[in-house]
Scaffold this motif. Structure first.
Motif, PDB file in Angstrom:
ATOM      1  N   THR A 144       7.802  -6.587  -3.936  1.00 38.04           N
ATOM      2  CA  THR A 144       8.830  -6.801  -5.073  1.00 38.04           C
ATOM      3  C   THR A 144       9.366  -8.223  -5.255  1.00 38.04           C
ATOM      4  OG1 THR A 144      10.514  -6.408  -3.415  1.00 38.04           O
ATOM      5  CG2 THR A 144       9.800  -4.475  -4.723  1.00 38.04           C
ATOM      6  N   ALA A 145       8.901  -9.355  -4.528  1.00 35.73           N
ATOM      7  CA  ALA A 145       9.341 -10.500  -4.800  1.00 35.73           C
ATOM      8  C   ALA A 145       8.690 -11.422  -5.931  1.00 35.73           C
ATOM      9  CB  ALA A 145       9.382 -11.247  -3.452  1.00 35.73           C
ATOM     10  N   LEU A 146       7.585 -10.919  -6.080  1.00 34.99           N
ATOM     11  CA  LEU A 146       6.760 -11.656  -7.285  1.00 34.99           C
ATOM     12  C   LEU A 146       5.858 -10.788  -7.912  1.00 34.99           C
ATOM     13  CD1 LEU A 146       5.346 -15.111  -7.358  1.00 34.99           C
ATOM     14  CD2 LEU A 146       3.651 -13.152  -7.687  1.00 34.99           C
ATOM     15  N   LEU A 147       5.740 -10.609  -9.179  1.00 34.68           N
ATOM     16  CA  LEU A 147       4.909  -9.484  -9.814  1.00 34.68           C
ATOM     17  C   LEU A 147       3.948 -10.068 -10.869  1.00 34.68           C
ATOM     18  CD1 LEU A 147       7.725  -7.040 -11.163  1.00 34.68           C
ATOM     19  CD2 LEU A 147       6.484  -7.119  -8.890  1.00 34.68           C
ATOM     20  N   LYS A 148       2.775  -9.678 -11.030  1.00 29.39           N
ATOM     21  CA  LYS A 148       1.840 -10.280 -11.855  1.00 29.39           C
ATOM     22  C   LYS A 148       1.987  -9.773 -13.366  1.00 29.39           C
ATOM     23  CE  LYS A 148      -1.762 -10.397  -8.387  1.00 29.39           C
ATOM     24  NZ  LYS A 148      -3.062  -9.996  -8.000  1.00 29.39           N
ATOM     25  N   SER A 149       3.063  -9.095 -13.847  1.00 25.66           N
ATOM     26  CA  SER A 149       3.397  -8.661 -15.136  1.00 25.66           C
ATOM     27  C   SER A 149       4.882  -8.815 -15.275  1.00 25.66           C
ATOM     28  CB  SER A 149       2.872  -7.116 -15.446  1.00 25.66           C
ATOM     29  OG  SER A 149       3.221  -6.480 -14.518  1.00 25.66           O
ATOM     30  N   ASP A 150       5.429  -8.665 -16.727  1.00 17.66           N
ATOM     31  CA  ASP A 150       6.791  -8.632 -16.816  1.00 17.66           C
ATOM     32  C   ASP A 150       7.446  -7.283 -16.178  1.00 17.66           C
ATOM     33  OD1 ASP A 150       5.895 -10.799 -18.204  1.00 17.66           O
ATOM     34  OD2 ASP A 150       6.843  -9.950 -20.156  1.00 17.66           O
ATOM     35  N   SER A 151       8.787  -7.441 -15.808  1.00 15.44           N
ATOM     36  CA  SER A 151       9.570  -6.364 -15.699  1.00 15.44           C
ATOM     37  C   SER A 151      10.611  -6.323 -16.619  1.00 15.44           C
ATOM     38  CB  SER A 151      10.123  -6.618 -14.229  1.00 15.44           C
ATOM     39  OG  SER A 151      10.865  -7.703 -13.972  1.00 15.44           O
ATOM     40  N   THR A 152      11.732  -5.373 -16.718  1.00 12.76           N
ATOM     41  CA  THR A 152      12.837  -5.400 -17.706  1.00 12.76           C
ATOM     42  C   THR A 152      13.355  -6.441 -17.621  1.00 12.76           C
ATOM     43  OG1 THR A 152      12.745  -2.905 -17.213  1.00 12.76           O
ATOM     44  CG2 THR A 152      14.645  -3.918 -18.456  1.00 12.76           C
ATOM     45  N   LEU A 153      13.757  -7.017 -16.616  1.00 12.87           N
ATOM     46  CA  LEU A 153      14.930  -8.249 -16.502  1.00 12.87           C
ATOM     47  C   LEU A 153      14.199  -9.686 -16.179  1.00 12.87           C
ATOM     48  CD1 LEU A 153      17.863  -6.419 -14.707  1.00 12.87           C
ATOM     49  CD2 LEU A 153      17.393  -6.578 -17.142  1.00 12.87           C
ATOM     50  N   ALA A 154      12.881  -9.648 -15.906  1.00 15.31           N
ATOM     51  CA  ALA A 154      12.386 -10.848 -15.677  1.00 15.31           C
ATOM     52  C   ALA A 154      10.874 -10.966 -16.306  1.00 15.31           C
ATOM     53  CB  ALA A 154      12.081 -11.060 -14.003  1.00 15.31           C
ATOM     54  N   PRO A 155      10.468 -12.366 -16.625  1.00 14.86           N
ATOM     55  CA  PRO A 155       9.271 -12.379 -16.913  1.00 14.86           C
ATOM     56  C   PRO A 155       8.120 -12.126 -15.633  1.00 14.86           C
ATOM     57  CG  PRO A 155      10.107 -14.665 -16.739  1.00 14.86           C
ATOM     58  CD  PRO A 155      11.214 -13.502 -16.617  1.00 14.86           C
ATOM     59  N   LYS A 156       6.864 -12.449 -15.733  1.00 12.61           N
ATOM     60  CA  LYS A 156       6.119 -12.289 -14.769  1.00 12.61           C
ATOM     61  C   LYS A 156       6.296 -13.472 -13.840  1.00 12.61           C
ATOM     62  CE  LYS A 156       1.908 -14.191 -16.911  1.00 12.61           C
ATOM     63  NZ  LYS A 156       0.410 -13.787 -17.192  1.00 12.61           N
ATOM     64  N   GLY A 157       6.086 -13.162 -12.523  1.00 16.53           N
ATOM     65  CA  GLY A 157       6.274 -14.143 -11.388  1.00 16.53           C
ATOM     66  C   GLY A 157       7.474 -13.648 -10.571  1.00 16.53           C
TER      67      GLY A 157
ATOM     68  N   ILE B 235       0.869  -1.194  -0.044  1.00 18.63           N
ATOM     69  CA  ILE B 235      -0.023  -0.041   0.184  1.00 18.63           C
ATOM     70  C   ILE B 235       0.899   1.251  -0.156  1.00 18.63           C
ATOM     71  CG2 ILE B 235      -1.900   1.307   1.242  1.00 18.63           C
ATOM     72  CD1 ILE B 235      -2.589  -1.534  -0.123  1.00 18.63           C
ATOM     73  N   ALA B 236       1.952   1.167   0.711  1.00 19.13           N
ATOM     74  CA  ALA B 236       2.888   2.441   0.824  1.00 19.13           C
ATOM     75  C   ALA B 236       3.555   2.596  -0.394  1.00 19.13           C
ATOM     76  CB  ALA B 236       3.731   2.176   2.130  1.00 19.13           C
ATOM     77  N   LEU B 237       4.262   1.484  -0.919  1.00 18.83           N
ATOM     78  CA  LEU B 237       5.337   1.565  -1.893  1.00 18.83           C
ATOM     79  C   LEU B 237       5.057   0.973  -3.399  1.00 18.83           C
ATOM     80  CD1 LEU B 237       8.404   1.092   0.219  1.00 18.83           C
ATOM     81  CD2 LEU B 237       7.492   3.363  -0.395  1.00 18.83           C
ATOM     82  N   GLY B 238       3.800   0.227  -3.284  1.00 10.88           N
ATOM     83  CA  GLY B 238       3.591  -0.266  -4.519  1.00 10.88           C
ATOM     84  C   GLY B 238       4.569  -1.432  -4.739  1.00 10.88           C
ATOM     85  N   HIS B 239       4.679  -1.791  -6.045  1.00 11.03           N
ATOM     86  CA  HIS B 239       5.703  -2.876  -6.411  1.00 11.03           C
ATOM     87  C   HIS B 239       7.052  -2.475  -7.038  1.00 11.03           C
ATOM     88  CE1 HIS B 239       2.278  -5.906  -5.701  1.00 11.03           C
ATOM     89  NE2 HIS B 239       1.647  -5.370  -6.337  1.00 11.03           N
TER      90      HIS B 239
END
Length: 489
Positions: free
Chosen positions: A457-470, A371-375
């Motif tokens: 930050t440990a797991l995302l529901k969408s791709d990031s620059t250096l990682a696929p989602k997850g 809630i404070a910092l998002g992802h």
């Protein structure tokens, strides 16, 4: 488990371009002279590459982004990636450029023309990180990634610069694999076994079983796991790369292999993601793997508390009072605030046994930090400005978002218990801060300490620059950088 793609470093061979059957990545920047490889490819493709480089679409790209030319004429390649990357690109831009290749890398392989680019090693690192795929539980025919060749003017020098980055990439992959695994596979037994296998890399690994934890008085940790069929464990990993007898730096990770919330059960929607509640322990494991692989010249100990939080007839109840290894009593108001109970005992044990020169704990601890910092950022709490600033600098250098959050005595009042020394929660407002404030009670005054809340930050529901989602593997790069910069001679 998947490992980073092996990358071959070779001298630039312009004659090989026509026969490359996979993808060719070539670097360019509007306004800069065309490289020899660019000119060769432009001739082979009958000017298609030059027209693409002069297009409005390419001009709008940011550094590190790519424009694809599918099945260009004149060559065998399935595609040419025209990547915008100036010679003075920074580390993040170079890794992003490599990631553009890794994201599209397939069975036919990839050829990257780095030529004399000063960031060639970072391009390779970004490629390796983004090519990650977790498909261990998918059936059917799988695509085997083809070879990756990076051509450079000085391939031996690039290979030397890339070698320690390859160790980091393997540590990141190890962390991602652990976080992505389902809980019926990654039990506390399996987790401990995977860590024990790292003894072959030179780590000293010790597994403390429930009888050991009972003898040590870790009743806060044991209370979390008492409702599960999987026994609680603490795994201690030591890397002795520094001067003999020098106090180690300690990393402590929360390893809740599945978190139902216990009797304070979570809502069903989204509970499947609680396989990632061992993310802190996974990062510690990935860092320790990296240190061993690159033969780090520092003494580091990694400790992880492995438990499963389940609601059976033996499970801990709201209102129970447990005694920590330190001796403080804790009233359990919410059994879903279990990670801090695990960390409290492991952190105290780390300090009692190893007298560390500093300590960082990591945990997917609170929804409040999201809630404070998002992802975008991990929450950083600390009792020591020097250590905290060093970590923040390392995280920034590696492009891993981190933001310092406050601590203060006023928050302690929210943890006051009527019947015990403290409660394990302090209400919804300031939830991430009161969780950190709880943990600080188990940090000795002489121990420099940071708490990293990686829930967002440990797991995302969408791709990031250096990682696929997850799973992202967030923290492995930053902590490795901290140890290199601060503790290695």
């Amino acid at each position: 488990m998947p490992k980073p793609l092996p990358i071959q470093f070779q001298a630039t061979d312009l004659a090989a371009l026509a026969g490359q059957k996979g993808r060719i990545a070539v670097l360019s920047e509007p306004g800069q002279p065309a490289s020899p490889a660019f000119r060769r490819l432009d001739r082979l493709t009958k000017g298609a590459l030059g027209r693409a480089a002069a297009s409005e679409a390419f001009g709008k790209l940011k550094p590190g982004e790519a424009l694809d030319l599918a099945f260009p004429p004149g060559i065998a390649a399935e595609a040419v990636q025209l990547i915008r990357l100036p010679k003075k690109a920074d580390q993040a831009q170079a890794r992003k450029a490599g990631a553009a290749v890794g994201k599209t890398h397939g069975a036919a392989g990839s050829l990257v023309l780095a030529e004399a680019h000063p960031r060639a090693a970072d391009i390779a690192f970004g490629l390796a990180l983004r090519a990650y795929e977790f498909d261990s539980h998918k059936t059917g025919e799988k695509t085997v990634p083809g070879p990756v060749t990076l051509m450079a003017a000085r391939p031996e020098a690039v290979a030397r610069a890339a070698a320690p980055m390859a160790a980091v990439a393997e540590g990141v992959f190890f962390t991602r694999d652990l976080v992505n695994e389902p809980a019926n596979v990654l039990t506390t037994h399996d987790f401990a076994a995977r860590l024990a296998a790292m003894q072959e890399l030179g780590l000293d690994v010790e597994i403390l079983e429930e009888e050991d934890l009972t003898r040590l008085g870790m009743r806060a940790l044991l209370g979390v796991g008492q409702g599960s069929e999987s026994p609680a464990k603490v795994v201690v990993m030591q890397w002795h790369g520094g001067p003999k007898g020098e106090a180690p730096f300690a990393l402590v990770g929360k390893g809740v292999v599945f978190d139902t919330g216990g009797i304070s059960i979570k809502p069903a929607a989204g509970m499947e993601e609680m396989t990632m509640d061992m993310g802190g322990a996974a990062v510690v494991a990935g860092v320790m793997r990296t240190l061993a692989l690159r033969k780090a010249r520092a003494n580091v100990v990694g400790l992880v508390g492995l438990v499963e939080n389940m609601p059976d007839g033996r499970a801990q109840r709201p209102g129970d009072v447990v005694r920590s290894m330190k001796g403080d009593t804790i009233e359990v108001i919410n059994t879903d605030a279990e990670g801090r109970l695990v960390l409290a005992d492991v952190m105290w044990y780390a300090q009692e046994r190893f007298k560390p020169r500093g300590m960082i704990d990591l945990a997917t601890l609170t929804g409040a930090i999201i809630i404070a910092l998002g992802h975008e950022n991990t929450g950083v709490f600390s009792n020591n400005d020097d250590l905290c600033n060093a970590f923040l600098a390392a995280a920034k250098a590696e492009g891993e978002g981190a933001w310092r959050m406050p601590l203060g005595e006023a928050y302690d009042a929210k943890l006051k218990s009527r019947i015990a020394d403290m409660m394990n929660v302090g209400g919804r407002d300031g939830g991430a801060i009161t969780a950190a404030q709880f943990l600080q009670r188990f940090v000795k005054p002489e121990t420099p300490w940071c708490h990293l809340d990686i829930a967002g930050t440990a797991l995302l529901k969408s791709d990031s620059t250096l990682a696929p989602k997850g799973a992202t593997g967030w923290g492995v790069m930053a902590l490795d950088r901290l140890i290199r910069d601060r503790f290695e001679r």
